[in-house]
Structures are given as C-alpha cells and as structure tokens.
Design a protein around this motif. Structure first.
Motif, PDB file in Angstrom:
ATOM      1  N   GLY A 140       4.382   0.509   5.353  1.00  0.00           N
ATOM      2  CA  GLY A 140       4.047  -0.865   4.861  1.00  0.00           C
ATOM      3  C   GLY A 140       4.183  -1.898   5.958  1.00  0.00           C
ATOM      4  N   ALA A 161       7.166  -3.310  -0.324  1.00  0.00           N
ATOM      5  CA  ALA A 161       7.389  -2.512   1.015  1.00  0.00           C
ATOM      6  C   ALA A 161       8.673  -1.774   0.906  1.00  0.00           C
ATOM      7  N   TYR A 166       4.524  -6.891   5.183  1.00  0.00           N
ATOM      8  CA  TYR A 166       5.380  -8.004   5.417  1.00  0.00           C
ATOM      9  C   TYR A 166       4.723  -9.460   5.770  1.00  0.00           C
TER      10      TYR A 166
END
Length: 442
Positions: free
Chosen positions: A195, A207, A199
């Motif tokens: 993931g 995430a 972010y």
C-alpha cells in the motif's frame, strides 16, 4: 532540506514552516481555527513530496511525510478525494484490472485524443507519458517456471506492484541472481500489496487493512524467520518504517521489519556464499529518497565496489517524481524543477556507455521521461555482469538489452479508425437489438 522548498523558496514549504502551521492548527491559533479542514495547512502540505528526507536530516527527526498522511486522512474524512488520488493511490487495484487486457489499456493510455481525455479526467499533466503495463506479470512468469534450488535456504521475493505489473524484467533478474547465490526463491501466491501509494493520499484505514492481510498470509514465513527481499525502495520503507508505526503493538510486524532487506543489504549481510560478479564499467548511482532516509545506501555502495564498478554517487537529491507527485497536473512544474536541480543534468552529462543505476520506480520514470537514458535496477546490473562478463554489454545505451520495449504511440489515423470502428460496432449492436424487439412485438 525539503525539495519543494529548494524550488519555491517559500517558508510555508520548508519543514519548519509546515511544522509551524500544523502546530497552530492543533493549537487552534492563527490560521488553524478550522482544524483538520484548514486550507492553509492543506496548501502548505500539498507540495510535500513525502520523500522522508526531513526524517533523516532534521535534528529532531520531523517526519513530515507521516504528518501529511495523517492530515489528509482527516481532511478527506467523509469527503471525496480528487480523481488522481483514487487512480494513483489505488494503483494496485487498477493494475490488476488492467491485466485483463494490458495491450488495450496501453493503447488507450498512449493514443492521441484518448490519452488526452484520460489525463484530463485524472488530473495528470499532459506532458507526462503513462507507464506501460507489461503483457505478462512477474508473478505469472514465476508461476510458470520450473521449481529450483529445493532444499536450499529460502527467501521471499516481494512482488511489489511496480516490478510485478510494470517492470517484471527487474524481478526476473532478481530471481536469477538469488538462485545463483544458492537460495530457494518463493513468491507469495496471494494478492498482496504494502500500500505504498496509499500513504501519499492519506488512505490510512485501507493501508492498515492491507498490512494486516500481509501479516496473516506471511505468518508461517515470519515465524520461520524467512528473509523478505523487496526490490522497490519505497515498498521496503513501508516494511521498515510505516509497518511498525501503523501496528506498534504487533509482534509479527516487528519481526517482519527485522526480516526485510533490500537486495544489496541481503547479498552483503546474509548471503555468505555470494560472490559479486565483476563489472568494469562506469556508472552513476542515484539513491531513492526513502532508501537514503530509512535503509541507507552503504550496502549498495559496498556491493558496487566489490563488483569493481567505477561509479559516481553524487548528492543528486530528490528526483522530483516522488511516486505519483510528478504525474499530477498541479505538481508537474515543481517536479521537473526538483529533478533539474542536480539529478537530470548529472544524467545528461554522462557518456552514452555509462550505466545509470536507480532502484526506485519513480526515479527511473523521471529520468526515462526527461532524458534519453533509462536507468537500471541494481539487480539488472548484477545480471549484466553474470551474463556478459566483466566488460558488460558493449556499445552505447547498454540498458536497452535489459529493459522491455515500451509499446509505440499510436498514430492519430489509427486512433480515429479504431474509434470509428468501435462506434460503428456499438451503433450496429444497438440497431440489431432494436430490430429484435420490434420483431417480438409483431
């Protein structure tokens, strides 16, 4: 120092300025009275490339990339994000869908008119070329090959989104290097993703969910102490940094953090039988920002020295692409300006037979789109030495042998012809359905 600040020279784009605005927001002072919906804070953080340079360089280790992710998570709570946030933040899902017909997706991404419409819809800079999807993923290639090195020490090779769907030749080279070093390479069958892009857009709940799935699937290997080798530096940083920040009380997360290595780290620290192949070539080494900030590049330097590569390792700073940052229309100029400070001029002045080495997908893409060179991943440099001997691939632009050819850009005539055929087929199908309904009513 923050790459965007070095371009704009505006205080709000410095680490200090952004930290001050965040403090005022949390304290409810000055321009921070709207809390997590404060536009001045959003605007200041918008040009943060998430490079993590401040975490390594700042005396008090201010981690602005993490602060930005947390801010965006709150800022967009119960609100729709821009289209590019979904397109790039969820690139793993999009890449999986593209594998149904990668050639068709590549055609749409590159064809005149169609690509312009797509870029406008997604908020992508018109000057950018969309990266091409590979016809065969790395995981498909690996699943079809013969099992090798059974009974030897096991290592997990992480099939990150970028090297699985876009540049599988990097991962296939890594398999050959690791197997020659005497290891049994295993690749997770399950659909997993660390993931990394999530972010950048504050999609922290997604995430965390994806990280928990990784720990659940890899639990037997984690308990067995199997090393995890990650080729993409930004993904390595997730396992070495974000993983334990998101799951601080999770023992398996802490164990996986310690079991995660870059390729150079693993070969130099955990592969006692590895003998670096010799390569008497000149090279320019550029380290990904996350690589330099979190993992450091000492092992990469040590590996190239052991190979005999005559390389430069200048302080080229951030490439400016920074994941999807440089693809976004509103960030294109800053992205290019960051790259033009040091990296891109350094690449252009190299001789045509000099190797350009960059492990980061975004770094390679920035150089690829703004110069006439295509950087190689460290594992491809190792493969060159293994296949071609100490002198490596002869001639200019030696990277061409190790990089998959991109699909050609379709002509306007071909695009219009295919669009016309598609429209004709659609109209014909609609007309046929109408005739059938009319016949049924009679």
């Amino acid at each position: 120092m923050c790459p965007s600040y070095m371009v704009t020279r505006e205080e709000k784009h410095s680490t200090r300025g952004r930290a001050r605005l965040l403090w005022e927001m949390l304290d409810g002072r000055g321009n921070g009275k709207k809390g997590w919906r404060e536009e001045s804070v959003f605007n200041a953080l918008d040009l943060c490339l998430g490079c993590k340079g401040c975490k390594a360089d700042c005396p008090v280790n201010v981690d602005m990339a993490t602060y930005k992710a947390e801010f965006l998570s709150h800022y967009y709570k119960a609100r729709l994000r821009p289209m590019h946030a979904y397109a790039f933040g969820l690139i793993h899902i999009g890449a999986r869908m593209a594998q149904v017909a990668p050639s068709l997706v590549n055609f749409v991404n590159r064809a005149p008119i169609l690509s312009d419409l797509l870029k406008t819809l997604l908020g992508v800079a018109p000057q950018r070329r969309m990266p091409a999807f590979a016809r065969q993923t790395f995981k498909s290639w690996f699943a079809a090959r013969r099992f090798r090195n059974g009974g030897q020490p096991r290592v997990i090779l992480w099939p990150d989104t970028f090297n699985n769907f876009f540049h599988p030749e990097t991962a296939t080279a890594a398999v050959e290097v690791l197997e020659q070093a005497g290891f049994e390479v295993v690749v997770p069958i399950d659909d997993l993703c660390c993931g990394r892009p999530l972010y950048d857009y504050g999609m922290l709940h997604t995430a965390r969910r994806w990280l928990l799935k990784i720990l659940r699937v890899l639990r037997p290997e984690i308990e067995a102490g199997t090393p995890l080798i990650v080729l993409e530096p930004s993904c390595t940083a997730v396992f070495r940094d974000e993983l334990t920040e998101m799951l601080p009380q999770n023992e398996e997360a802490r164990r996986l953090q310690k079991q995660t290595f870059t390729l150079a780290e693993f070969l130099m620290k955990r592969a006692p039988n590895f003998q670096a192949p010799k390569l008497s070539r000149k090279a320019l080494l550029h380290g990904h920002c996350h690589h330099k900030a979190i993992m450091k590049t000492m092992c990469d330097v040590e590996l190239l020295k052991e190979m005999g590569v005559n390389f430069e390792n200048p302080a080229t700073g951030c490439c400016g692409m920074a994941g999807a940052f440089g693809f976004e229309r509103n960030h294109y100029e800053v992205s290019v300006a960051c790259g033009e400070r040091l990296l891109l001029p350094s690449v252009r002045k190299q001789a045509r037979d000099t190797l350009i080495i960059a492990d980061g997908f975004s770094c390679r893409e920035q150089v690829r789109q703004l110069t006439d060179r295509i950087p190689l991943h460290t594992t491809q440099v190792l493969k060159m030495a293994m296949d071609s001997g100490p002198r490596g691939t002869p001639g200019d632009y030696p990277e061409q042998e190790f990089i998959a050819r991109e699909p050609p850009i379709p002509s306007v005539t071909k695009t219009l012809t295919l669009l016309g055929l598609g429209a004709f087929a659609f109209i014909s199908a609609g007309s046929l359905r109408g005739r059938r309904r009319l016949a049924q009513t009679k």
